[in-house]
Scaffold this motif. Structure first.
Motif, PDB file in Angstrom:
ATOM      1  N   THR A   1      51.473  35.496  32.357  1.00 35.97           N
ATOM      2  CA  THR A   1      50.693  35.996  33.489  1.00 35.97           C
ATOM      3  C   THR A   1      51.444  37.100  34.217  1.00 35.97           C
TER       4      THR A   1
ATOM      5  N   SER B   1      43.451  40.818  40.534  1.00 43.95           N
ATOM      6  CA  SER B   1      42.340  40.004  41.055  1.00 43.95           C
ATOM      7  C   SER B   1      42.054  38.875  40.072  1.00 43.95           C
ATOM      8  N   GLU B   2      41.904  37.644  40.623  1.00 45.87           N
ATOM      9  CA  GLU B   2      41.628  36.495  39.771  1.00 45.87           C
ATOM     10  C   GLU B   2      40.271  36.590  39.083  1.00 45.87           C
ATOM     11  N   ASN B   3      39.322  37.257  39.704  1.00 42.70           N
ATOM     12  CA  ASN B   3      37.937  37.255  39.223  1.00 42.70           C
ATOM     13  C   ASN B   3      37.597  38.457  38.347  1.00 42.70           C
TER      14      ASN B   3
ATOM     15  N   THR C   1      38.223  40.546  34.932  1.00 45.29           N
ATOM     16  CA  THR C   1      38.782  40.281  33.598  1.00 45.29           C
ATOM     17  C   THR C   1      39.048  41.538  32.771  1.00 45.29           C
TER      18      THR C   1
END
Length: 403
Positions: free
Chosen positions: A40, A55-57, A59
């Protein structure tokens, strides 16, 4: 980054992750926290290096980051390696227009093109071009030559033992990081110091000298590298003479007998040392000729008696009749010079007066040969006041526009 091969509990098979197999009763692999975090972090580092906010959201950030990092930046700020150029000229020591050795152990100045050698304290030094053996593997890229500094008289009280190159314009690398890489060896363990100096030209600010590093040379070829932050020019003033520059200097031990060899010198923008940039000898020669050019063949030292071959030629058609009885020839430079050069004249044979026109029959020398109308593009060479008999005349010339 690699698979967590050192973590036996991860359950890798043939070095890779596998799924659980209920039929065979074999468990699936585990992902250790340290490995998962490392993967990561690798991705996050790439995203942030491209100027993006992780950003986690989202992709598609990794692909966006790769595209951003691969862009060609007109300002050459990033990635530097896309535009990588060796800022030094003749760093491979291919070009030696002034000859392959200095004129004597007490004569320095330029020998290999663009590299100036200076010493004092009554030291005696032989500077020479040395050949690499074909197929040698110590220094990569199959270079042809290297420079040798062989001190044969130690001297006393010296303050300067230096190999340097002036890079045109003090703006070069100003306020930016740069990396120096070079190959070197010595007759015994010796320390050399390297500096970068910003020279602002006559009437400009006082020189700024910044250490690059100290290097302990070995008796075998070794690669040395250091990164430096070149100072900003903020608050400095530029002279009006147009001769400002950035100078890279190798400062050698003084007052000792020594042999130091130098090869493949590269100064590049950025904090990463990249492979030596190989330019063709033809391209390198043209870059050198911006600063120095001659009528002689490339490897013939100026002043060598070569006869009329390659020299300027002028045919006097009317002897003893005023202007028409004077040799006159135009020399258009192959490469426009950095500034108006200084000219030196050389006779073509061992007879007559040095630096004068010489007749093709080798029985007549002029008396007042001169350079006339010198510019960055070329020069006229004529003869003033003395009439000559009708014949063809020859003369060699050099043009020096070094910093």
């Amino acid at each position: 980054m690699d698979y967590p091969k050192s973590v036996t509990s991860a359950g890798l098979v043939n070095g890779q992750f596998v799924d659980e197999n209920p039929v065979a009763g074999t468990p699936g692999s585990l992902i250790p926290a340290t490995w998962g975090n490392a993967v990561t972090q690798e991705i996050v580092n790439t995203i942030t290096a491209a100027g993006l906010m992780p950003s986690e959201n989202q992709t598609d950030q990794l692909s966006l980051a790769i595209k951003e990092l691969a862009k060609l930046d007109p300002q050459q700020n990033f990635p530097v390696q896309v535009y990588r150029k060796n800022l030094l000229i003749n760093g491979n020591f291919d070009i030696w227009q002034r000859g392959t050795a200095n004129l004597g152990p007490y004569t320095g100045a330029y020998i290999a093109d663009r590299f100036r050698c200076d010493w004092n304290g009554s030291a005696g030094v032989n500077i020479s071009r040395q050949n690499f053996a074909l197929g040698q593997t110590e220094v990569p890229n199959e270079p042809r030559y290297f420079m040798r500094w062989q001190q044969i008289t130690a001297g006393v009280g010296a303050s300067v033992h230096k190999i340097s190159q002036a890079i045109e314009s003090v703006r070069t690398l100003a306020g930016r990081a740069a990396t120096l890489t070079f190959w070197a060896k010595a007759d015994t363990a010796r320390q050399i110091n390297v500096t970068i100096a910003q020279y602002f030209g006559a009437g400009g600010s006082v020189d700024t000298v910044t250490p690059v590093g100290s290097f302990q040379l070995k008796t075998s070829w070794s690669r040395y590298s250091a990164t430096i932050q070149v100072p900003s020019l903020a608050g400095k003033s530029l002279g009006s003479s147009g001769n400002d520059f950035l100078r890279l200097s190798f400062d050698l031990p003084m007052n000792v007998l020594q042999v130091i060899d130098l090869a493949q010198v590269q100064l590049e923008e950025g904090r990463v040392s990249t492979p030596f940039e190989l330019r063709s000898p033809g391209d390198e020669l043209m870059m050198c000729q911006r600063y120095y050019e001659k009528t002689y063949s490339q490897d013939v030292p100026p002043g060598t008696v070569t006869g009329p071959y390659g020299a300027l030629i002028s045919t006097v058609k009317q002897g003893q009749t005023g202007f028409a009885s004077q040799p006159l020839a135009q020399w258009t430079f192959k490469v426009e010079k950095r500034g108006t050069p200084s000219l030196s004249l050389y006779t073509t044979t061992s007879k007559g007066v040095a630096g004068q026109w010489r007749s093709g029959s080798d029985d007549m020398s002029s008396a007042n040969a001169r350079a006339l109308g010198v510019s960055t593009r070329g020069v006229w060479v004529d003869n003033s006041d003395v009439g000559l008999i009708a014949q063809s005349y020859y003369i060699h010339v050099t043009a020096d526009a070094e910093l």
